[in-house]
Scaffold this motif. Sequence first.
Motif, PDB file in Angstrom:
ATOM      1  N   PHE A 115       0.729  -1.381  -0.060  1.00 42.66           N
ATOM      2  CA  PHE A 115       0.099  -0.061  -0.038  1.00 42.66           C
ATOM      3  C   PHE A 115       0.677   1.439   0.129  1.00 42.66           C
ATOM      4  O   PHE A 115       0.371   2.217   0.072  1.00 42.66           O
ATOM      5  N   TRP A 116       2.012   1.020   0.019  1.00 42.31           N
ATOM      6  CA  TRP A 116       3.104   2.181   0.184  1.00 42.31           C
ATOM      7  C   TRP A 116       4.223   2.090  -1.069  1.00 42.31           C
ATOM      8  O   TRP A 116       4.480   3.168  -1.473  1.00 42.31           O
ATOM      9  N   GLY A 117       4.337   1.036  -1.522  1.00 39.16           N
ATOM     10  CA  GLY A 117       5.583   0.896  -2.264  1.00 39.16           C
ATOM     11  C   GLY A 117       5.117   0.017  -3.612  1.00 39.16           C
ATOM     12  O   GLY A 117       4.028  -0.277  -3.754  1.00 39.16           O
ATOM     13  N   TRP A 118       6.248  -0.041  -4.473  1.00 41.01           N
ATOM     14  CA  TRP A 118       5.973  -0.949  -5.632  1.00 41.01           C
ATOM     15  C   TRP A 118       5.749  -2.237  -5.358  1.00 41.01           C
ATOM     16  O   TRP A 118       6.034  -2.977  -4.539  1.00 41.01           O
ATOM     17  N   GLY A 119       4.739  -2.501  -6.227  1.00 41.12           N
ATOM     18  CA  GLY A 119       4.366  -4.307  -6.610  1.00 41.12           C
ATOM     19  C   GLY A 119       3.845  -4.818  -5.473  1.00 41.12           C
ATOM     20  O   GLY A 119       3.018  -4.313  -4.645  1.00 41.12           O
ATOM     21  N   ASN A 120       4.242  -6.205  -5.225  1.00 40.56           N
ATOM     22  CA  ASN A 120       3.868  -7.037  -3.999  1.00 40.56           C
ATOM     23  C   ASN A 120       4.848  -7.034  -2.959  1.00 40.56           C
ATOM     24  O   ASN A 120       6.037  -6.880  -3.006  1.00 40.56           O
ATOM     25  N   ARG A 152       3.316   5.396  -8.051  1.00 46.90           N
ATOM     26  CA  ARG A 152       4.542   5.012  -7.611  1.00 46.90           C
ATOM     27  C   ARG A 152       5.804   5.654  -8.091  1.00 46.90           C
ATOM     28  O   ARG A 152       6.949   4.993  -8.267  1.00 46.90           O
ATOM     29  N   SER A 153       5.914   6.897  -7.878  1.00 43.24           N
ATOM     30  CA  SER A 153       6.933   7.871  -8.400  1.00 43.24           C
ATOM     31  C   SER A 153       7.919   7.571  -7.121  1.00 43.24           C
ATOM     32  O   SER A 153       7.397   7.222  -5.978  1.00 43.24           O
ATOM     33  N   SER A 179       0.371   2.290 -11.677  1.00 39.83           N
ATOM     34  CA  SER A 179       1.941   2.518 -11.454  1.00 39.83           C
ATOM     35  C   SER A 179       2.400   3.829 -12.007  1.00 39.83           C
ATOM     36  O   SER A 179       3.664   4.148 -12.467  1.00 39.83           O
ATOM     37  N   SER A 180       1.435   4.816 -12.010  1.00 41.07           N
ATOM     38  CA  SER A 180       1.678   6.005 -12.578  1.00 41.07           C
ATOM     39  C   SER A 180       2.893   6.703 -11.853  1.00 41.07           C
ATOM     40  O   SER A 180       3.244   6.570 -10.700  1.00 41.07           O
ATOM     41  N   ASP A 212      12.678   1.032  -4.211  1.00 42.71           N
ATOM     42  CA  ASP A 212      12.228   1.356  -3.102  1.00 42.71           C
ATOM     43  C   ASP A 212      13.033   0.791  -1.846  1.00 42.71           C
ATOM     44  O   ASP A 212      13.037   1.842  -0.872  1.00 42.71           O
ATOM     45  N   ALA A 213      14.043   0.158  -2.013  1.00 43.94           N
ATOM     46  CA  ALA A 213      14.942  -0.333  -0.763  1.00 43.94           C
ATOM     47  C   ALA A 213      15.933   1.006  -0.775  1.00 43.94           C
ATOM     48  O   ALA A 213      16.147   1.384   0.389  1.00 43.94           O
ATOM     49  N   LEU A 214      16.351   1.548  -1.853  1.00 48.21           N
ATOM     50  CA  LEU A 214      17.220   2.644  -1.903  1.00 48.21           C
ATOM     51  C   LEU A 214      16.631   3.922  -0.942  1.00 48.21           C
ATOM     52  O   LEU A 214      17.168   4.796  -0.218  1.00 48.21           O
ATOM     53  N   ILE A 215      15.175   3.945  -1.287  1.00 46.85           N
ATOM     54  CA  ILE A 215      14.541   5.267  -0.482  1.00 46.85           C
ATOM     55  C   ILE A 215      14.412   4.785   0.582  1.00 46.85           C
ATOM     56  O   ILE A 215      14.650   5.705   1.838  1.00 46.85           O
TER      57      ILE A 215
END
Lengths: 538, 538
Positions: free
Chosen positions: A6-11, A78-79, A128-129, A395-398
Amino acid sequence: MAVRSFWGWGNEGEALKSREINYFARLLGNFIPSGESLKLPPRKEDLKFPKPRFNPPKSFSVQVDYSSLERARHCYGRSFKDVFRGLNNDFTDPPDAVIFPKTKQEVIDTLDYCQKKNFAVNCYGGGSSVVGGVEIDHDLLSNYSGWISMDMTHMNNLVSLDKFSRSANFQGGILGPALEKKLKRHNLTLRHFPQSFEFSSLGGWIATRAGGHFATGPTHIDDLLEALEVVTPIGTTVTRRLPASGAATDENRLWLGSEGILGIITSAWVKVQPRPTFVAKADIAFDDFKQGIACLKEIAQSGLNPTNCRLLDPVEAFINRVSASNKAILLLGFESYDHEINFLFDRGKEICRSYSGELISESLITKDQINSPVISDSAAESWKASFIKAPYVRDALIRIGLIVETFETAVTWDGFDKLYFNVIDQINREIKKHLNGNGWVTCRITHAYPNGLAPYFSVIASGRSGSQISQWNEIKRIASETLNKYNGTITHHHAVGKDHREGYYGEKSEIYIGYLKNAKKYFDPESILSPGNVLKLP
Amino acid sequence: MAVRSFWGWGNEGEALKSREINYFARLLGNFIPSGESLKLPPRKEDLKFPKPRFNPPKSFSVQVDYSSLERARHCYGRSFKDVFRGLNNDFTDPPDAVIFPKTKQEVIDTLDYCQKKNFAVNCYGGGSSVVGGVEIDHDLLSNYSGWISMDMTHMNNLVSLDKFSRSANFQGGILGPALEKKLKRHNLTLRHFPQSFEFSSLGGWIATRAGGHFATGPTHIDDLLEALEVVTPIGTTVTRRLPASGAATDENRLWLGSEGILGIITSAWVKVQPRPTFVAKADIAFDDFKQGIACLKEIAQSGLNPTNCRLLDPVEAFINRVSASNKAILLLGFESYDHEINFLFDRGKEICRSYSGELISESLITKDQINSPVISDSAAESWKASFIKAPYVRDALIRIGLIVETFETAVTWDGFDKLYFNVIDQINREIKKHLNGNGWVTCRITHAYPNGLAPYFSVIASGRSGSQISQWNEIKRIASETLNKYNGTITHHHAVGKDHREGYYGEKSEIYIGYLKNAKKYFDPESILSPGNVLKLP
């Protein structure tokens, strides 16, 4: 079953594990802002949302979800900015509800109701915008009673298949993998693979003019669309299935790139094709990017139409584990379902040699081998795996505090050098000035045309803890201005959304913007559809 | 210097000589209406036109021609109906004047003046419209002070050439031969050859979405356009030169097919390419048309992308002097400026053999031969010569009283059989019922796509002397209804103009028509631009 984050990319299950994150943390050690440690994502129990204002009568039969989890999931795209905010449990102005229509009639009912009650409706496919396309325009929200996210993914059927004409009719909400799975049963493929493939929908591809990962040929959804059905607040329009027509303006082109502001794409006929039976791939190294660009140009202008012709600069090649030798890498590929492609492949490699390209690896897969489970471990394969995995890495780097984002453009060949040099130069200056020099800007060429190319830039940089968004906004502002100044487009395949409005206005004439506003007013007189996408509205 | 006919196709000097006309007269003897003899064209002295109402002040510096000759030349396009009327000196409602702007500013000045004085402005390129595109809408004329024809052909320069990106910028009024001549100096070509090539302009191609004579690949002007400049009554818009963009809707597509009703195309960047150095051609005979269609489909779906892949039914093949053996003929061609095409050519012929296609002739022209003056005398060459000559032949047949006209469409592969059978059947019934059975309807496939094809029908029939137009209108009405009923488009590359409005409305949704009217109102608030093209206006 896979659970969507609900906060990051994908699954959720695909997110990088601590061990993997630590690998990147060591690699990028001095980029990590001081005081920053691995940020833990919010838990769903942490979501505290205002009471939804959307309260339809019992007669409104469309499925509505008021849960905080769905509202959070549909709050942003998901920017980098979106993931950063989600990670920090900053879900400002979440939708009042998420609506899941299952039929065209339910889409009509939803629009009717929302028009009457003055609710904004942001259409949501895979979510995925990366340009703010599914988020509410916070400045406009006060004009509405509230807003809902209309999630189209329950409209995911194959409606009809015309194998004879190689066309298939799908509902708009079908996501990439389900669409390909349904086609695979018939040995067919749409052959449209944007990076967001897993988490983007057919309707979304059309609304945003998505670009697939093939570098030439019919890779844009624009060229794969045969006909569609669109529900607008003033009625429904259906275009006729035709291979071509010269009857005045092409209606399909009105909906391609409409970005949710004129209507909702409920279904579409797309052109499909048999799965390839001849595949050839080569990875070619060039001592520098410039030499690779010259070679790419000749191939793009040769009429060979390779399916893949993607050039990575040395840093991209390294990051994507394609090459560790500080060389630019060209991924060249050919395929066909009808005939051998050896001759075209040979000519492609010949052109590479004439630009001193060094063949690193190659593979020629014949009819017999194509269904075998053996997967070539060429650079192209590494790259493809890395391509699909990239958003999870981001996402991990963020989570360890970095600024990680991309922007892309297209420009004619004669404009490339200036555009490229100035973008790299300007971003590096910014990194030096405000980010202690801790950052990289890299470039790959994702698509090549006879008259130009599409450069795709990635930025990885250290941010000041807590200020990453404003710092990225400044980099993005500089990048956008530079693209505009050097005659690039504000986006080659990411769409305008809300983030690119300024750049879009810089690129278009005043009367064209006026025309588009006029079209919006016609189709959406109450301005309920994705307000603030593309157009600055009062 | 060649003199353009004011009543018929092309140049006066190219019209068929008596000897040639007699050949056709003998061939088509029983088609010639009784009492009909070779009609002599009107002389310019016979033109008696009303006094022009257009009377700009001295400050209006644009070149204006009030001569009856120019007014007659610009009165009509060049459909059967147009030539028939011209031949009979029936120039109803000629333009009050013909305006020849030389610059963008002169286009702006003309539109400004005409808006102020309420003159309709019909844009005129080469004047080859066969759908009433350049004629005034007689029902609407009373709404205006009068009308002028704006002839763009004095705007015929190559403005700029970017060889590096393979793009060229021309003014909108340049005709096909001049455009190709300017490119040939640089060994380049646009490779866009509609049948009207000699007498149609770049701006006209764009405004009508012209199709070239190549059967596959980028043959439509839509795919060859990079950017353009358009003057509208409310201002000028320029699109950016880009190889591609995903920034919302594609503005170029608004102007492609705008048919003069939204603005005047003053210049355009088009994608050019080197002239071919490898050319292969084959003519293949099929026992029947249906077998040829099946073969065509496999080739169109093979990904071979031949440059030519045109199928003539037995009567077409005979009339065009390609075959006298009552067989359908496929003209297959490949070309490249980069690489040999033998392999693709061989595979194309192999597919033909698998459909029992019989190779009649073939030629493979290599790099060394391509500049030699030897021209292959293959069926394709006969056909090409006949293709360019066809409109002159048509004029001759009209002079001996025949009805000679064409109509064209496109349809998906799965819809072809029904559409084809019903069109042929309906037209033959009409010929039997009202034309004593004296007539032919023939078919060729001009373009082939993976998902469908473009059938092009020709009718040659006996008419009742003096009633040919109403008789043709009845045939056309039946044809249009049949195309619509069987899911064809009203036109694949002839445009809508005024003649196809009914069919166009049948093909489009009400809200799309409403949108287009709305766009027209925005760009052309006084409705002075080509009123009655595409849209039925009050």
